[in-house]
Enzyme design. Structure first.
Site, mmCIF file in Angstrom:
data_model
loop_
_atom_site.group_PDB
_atom_site.id
_atom_site.type_symbol
_atom_site.label_atom_id
_atom_site.label_comp_id
_atom_site.label_asym_id
_atom_site.label_seq_id
_atom_site.Cartn_x
_atom_site.Cartn_y
_atom_site.Cartn_z
ATOM 1 N N ARG A 169 0.842 -1.207 0.000
ATOM 2 C CA ARG A 169 0.000 0.000 0.000
ATOM 3 C C ARG A 169 0.877 1.257 0.000
ATOM 4 O O ARG A 169 0.946 1.971 -0.982
ATOM 5 C CB ARG A 169 -0.929 -0.029 1.242
ATOM 6 C CG ARG A 169 -2.054 0.990 1.197
ATOM 7 C CD ARG A 169 -1.646 2.391 1.560
ATOM 8 N NE ARG A 169 -1.127 2.531 2.912
ATOM 9 C CZ ARG A 169 -0.575 3.641 3.368
ATOM 10 N NH1 ARG A 169 -0.446 4.709 2.580
ATOM 11 N NH2 ARG A 169 -0.103 3.713 4.600
ATOM 12 N N HIS A 214 8.683 6.418 8.749
ATOM 13 C CA HIS A 214 9.405 6.550 7.481
ATOM 14 C C HIS A 214 10.848 6.897 7.823
ATOM 15 O O HIS A 214 11.124 7.554 8.824
ATOM 16 C CB HIS A 214 8.770 7.640 6.615
ATOM 17 C CG HIS A 214 7.499 7.182 5.971
ATOM 18 N ND1 HIS A 214 7.393 6.909 4.638
ATOM 19 C CD2 HIS A 214 6.283 6.902 6.496
ATOM 20 C CE1 HIS A 214 6.167 6.502 4.356
ATOM 21 N NE2 HIS A 214 5.461 6.481 5.477
ATOM 22 N N CYS A 266 4.853 9.177 0.153
ATOM 23 C CA CYS A 266 3.458 9.613 0.147
ATOM 24 C C CYS A 266 3.340 10.567 -1.028
ATOM 25 O O CYS A 266 4.092 11.536 -1.122
ATOM 26 C CB CYS A 266 3.088 10.307 1.455
ATOM 27 S SG CYS A 266 1.414 10.978 1.417
ATOM 28 N N ASN A 305 9.143 3.906 3.917
ATOM 29 C CA ASN A 305 9.000 3.409 5.284
ATOM 30 C C ASN A 305 10.321 2.790 5.734
ATOM 31 O O ASN A 305 11.185 2.465 4.920
ATOM 32 C CB ASN A 305 7.945 2.296 5.323
ATOM 33 C CG ASN A 305 6.587 2.767 4.871
ATOM 34 O OD1 ASN A 305 6.303 2.787 3.688
ATOM 35 N ND2 ASN A 305 5.756 3.153 5.815
HETATM 36 N N1 COA Z 1 -13.257 4.676 -3.920
HETATM 37 C C1 COA Z 1 -13.469 4.893 -5.241
HETATM 38 N N2 COA Z 1 -13.919 6.042 -5.748
HETATM 39 C C2 COA Z 1 -14.193 7.034 -4.880
HETATM 40 C C3 COA Z 1 -13.998 6.886 -3.504
HETATM 41 C C4 COA Z 1 -13.514 5.659 -3.020
HETATM 42 N N3 COA Z 1 -13.279 5.454 -1.732
HETATM 43 N N4 COA Z 1 -14.353 8.023 -2.903
HETATM 44 C C5 COA Z 1 -14.764 8.866 -3.863
HETATM 45 N N5 COA Z 1 -14.670 8.265 -5.073
HETATM 46 C C6 COA Z 1 -15.011 8.854 -6.377
HETATM 47 C C7 COA Z 1 -16.437 9.323 -6.415
HETATM 48 O O1 COA Z 1 -17.285 8.271 -6.812
HETATM 49 C C8 COA Z 1 -16.379 10.431 -7.433
HETATM 50 O O2 COA Z 1 -16.293 9.863 -8.735
HETATM 51 P P1 COA Z 1 -17.034 10.541 -9.989
HETATM 52 O O3 COA Z 1 -16.404 11.899 -10.122
HETATM 53 O O4 COA Z 1 -16.696 9.637 -11.102
HETATM 54 O O5 COA Z 1 -18.462 10.600 -9.606
HETATM 55 C C9 COA Z 1 -15.002 11.057 -7.163
HETATM 56 O O6 COA Z 1 -14.225 10.020 -6.551
HETATM 57 C C10 COA Z 1 -15.068 12.269 -6.258
HETATM 58 O O7 COA Z 1 -15.779 11.935 -5.084
HETATM 59 P P2 COA Z 1 -15.763 12.854 -3.770
HETATM 60 O O8 COA Z 1 -16.554 12.182 -2.740
HETATM 61 O O9 COA Z 1 -16.128 14.263 -4.158
HETATM 62 O O10 COA Z 1 -14.255 12.784 -3.325
HETATM 63 P P3 COA Z 1 -13.133 13.911 -3.271
HETATM 64 O O11 COA Z 1 -12.804 14.380 -4.647
HETATM 65 O O12 COA Z 1 -13.479 14.904 -2.236
HETATM 66 O O13 COA Z 1 -11.883 13.038 -2.766
HETATM 67 C C11 COA Z 1 -11.127 11.188 -1.428
HETATM 68 C C12 COA Z 1 -11.876 12.504 -1.465
HETATM 69 C C13 COA Z 1 -10.940 10.816 0.025
HETATM 70 C C14 COA Z 1 -11.922 10.144 -2.156
HETATM 71 C C15 COA Z 1 -9.742 11.341 -2.140
HETATM 72 O O14 COA Z 1 -9.108 12.502 -1.691
HETATM 73 C C16 COA Z 1 -8.839 10.171 -1.878
HETATM 74 O O15 COA Z 1 -9.099 9.075 -2.350
HETATM 75 N N6 COA Z 1 -7.723 10.354 -1.145
HETATM 76 C C17 COA Z 1 -6.839 9.261 -0.810
HETATM 77 C C18 COA Z 1 -5.502 9.772 -0.445
HETATM 78 C C19 COA Z 1 -4.553 8.652 -0.068
HETATM 79 O O16 COA Z 1 -4.782 7.496 -0.292
HETATM 80 N N7 COA Z 1 -3.429 9.066 0.510
HETATM 81 C C20 COA Z 1 -2.417 8.148 0.884
HETATM 82 C C21 COA Z 1 -2.583 7.606 2.237
HETATM 83 S S1 COA Z 1 -1.780 8.621 3.464
HETATM 84 ZN ZN ZN Z 2 3.413 5.981 5.497
#
Ligand code: COA
Ligand code: ZN
Length: 320
Positions: free
Chosen positions: A23, A217, A248, A257
């Site tokens: 991950r 990390h 990240c 990490n």
């Molecule tokens: N899995 C799949 N798709 C997702 C989702 C999920 N968990 N959450 C949201 N989406 C999709 C929505 O369906 C939407 O798709 P569409 O535009 O095709 O309709 C789109 O993403 C936007 O959805 P929204 O709820 O407005 O999300 P956002 O744009 O505010 O983003 C997160 C929020 C949390 C989904 C996004 O910032 C994210 O995935 N961040 C992860 C960061 C990460 O993994 N960091 C590393 C770990 S430290």
């Molecule tokens: Zn980390």
């Protein structure tokens, strides 16, 4: 042969290693690692004796395209040994997808600092906590356990110091939601031994019911020292990534990490059991370098364990 002296301070007899390379490591690789290779990597580590994996994330595929195959990875990994597979989940959509894919537990994650939370999951910390309350109720109905991760728990790349009170506040909220296992993420390698000691003690005092996991990390070279500090505080869960893969994608100049095999090497040398076969792990780390196509930061895979001796014939005699 003389036995190596045992570490003098009392340390836990046994700890759990949580492999987060699939991950945390693969999410920041510039190239998408094909699903079959991800599954192969995880299964290799299952064979080495790893029993806890953060296997992938059910996040937006637009935010983290490298993990867009989360469901297929979960469905392909070897579940026969009872190894536990958790995945990161930021919102209800992620929770639904993760439960459908058959994960053993959800890991809900948010940051201790507001600005990193906004950057990472596009909402305030209060919104994250509100979402998590709903997700916990939903997961309880599906009978899937929920754990909590706190990113930027030792410092934030945008705000600097993160007050320990913020970490404790989120941990308390997690406990109230029913979580029993939490992880403190040192997202950008800002942890130091005094901070680790301070945060472990504050949590033990405020939320003794919570089992604390540490996630470091090695950005500034003190990752293993921080892990050792955690051991001295009685922590028995450590996250690490094979070969030291990782970073990240949402923070500048983030690096990997602490490496799983270096951590396991240190633990075994200190008489702390892990259930992991170090030799197999070192080979898996080398295979991971081949998989990624570049040298990884892990060190024991290059030097070998300390008692791996060399034939004198293979080393030139100094003649100066
Ligand atoms: N899995 C799949 N798709 C997702 C989702 C999920 N968990 N959450 C949201 N989406 C999709 C929505 O369906 C939407 O798709 P569409 O535009 O095709 O309709 C789109 O993403 C936007 O959805 P929204 O709820 O407005 O999300 P956002 O744009 O505010 O983003 C997160 C929020 C949390 C989904 C996004 O910032 C994210 O995935 N961040 C992860 C960061 C990460 O993994 N960091 C590393 C770990 S430290
Ligand atoms: Zn980390």
């Amino acid at each position: 042969m003389q036995q190596a002296p045992k570490a003098h301070p009392p340390l836990p007899k046994r700890v759990d290693i949580i492999e987060v390379g699939p991950r945390d490591g693969l999410q920041s690789e510039p190239e998408f690692v094909p699903t079959a290779r991800k599954i192969e990597l995880i299964n290799d580590l299952v064979s080495a004796g790893i029993r806890h994996f953060e296997a992938t994330s059910f996040v937006s595929p637009r935010a983290v395209p490298q993990l867009r195959d989360a469901k297929e990875v979960m469905q392909g990994v070897d579940r026969s040994t009872g190894a536990q597979f958790t995945t990161l989940v930021p919102n209800m959509k992620g929770a639904e997808r993760a439960i459908e894919a058959g994960v053993d537990a959800l890991v809900l994650f948010m940051s201790a600092s507001e600005s990193h939370n906004l950057k990472n999951v596009n909402c305030t910390r209060e919104t994250s906590l509100e979402r998590f309350r709903e997700i916990c109720a939903f997961a309880a109905q599906a009978d899937v356990p929920v754990q909590g991760a706190i990113a930027t728990a030792f410092g934030c790349p945008f705000e600097g110091e993160v007050p320990v009170a913020e970490v404790v506040r989120i941990a308390k909220a997690y406990l109230e939601m029913g979580m029993r296992v939490i992880s403190l993420g040192d997202t950008t390698g800002m942890a130091t031994p005094p901070l680790v000691q301070e945060r472990c003690r504050a949590l033990r005092e405020a939320v003794p019911e919570l089992e604390v996991t540490l996630h470091f990390h090695n950005t500034r070279g003190v990752g293993l020292v921080c892990a050792y500090t955690g051991l001295l505080e009685g922590i028995t869960r450590f996250e690490a990534s094979i070969g030291g893969l990782g970073g990240c994608p949402f923070v500048p100049r983030a690096t990997g990490n602490i490496s799983t095999e270096d951590l396991v090497y240190m633990l075994h040398e200190c008489g702390v059991g892990t259930g992991v076969d170090l030799e197999h792990l070192l080979e898996a780390a080398q295979r991971t370098e081949t998989l990624i196509g570049r040298t990884l930061p892990g060190q024991v895979m290059k030097a070998g364990p300390r008692l791996k001796t060399h034939s004198m014939d293979t080393v030139a005699t100094a003649n100066g």
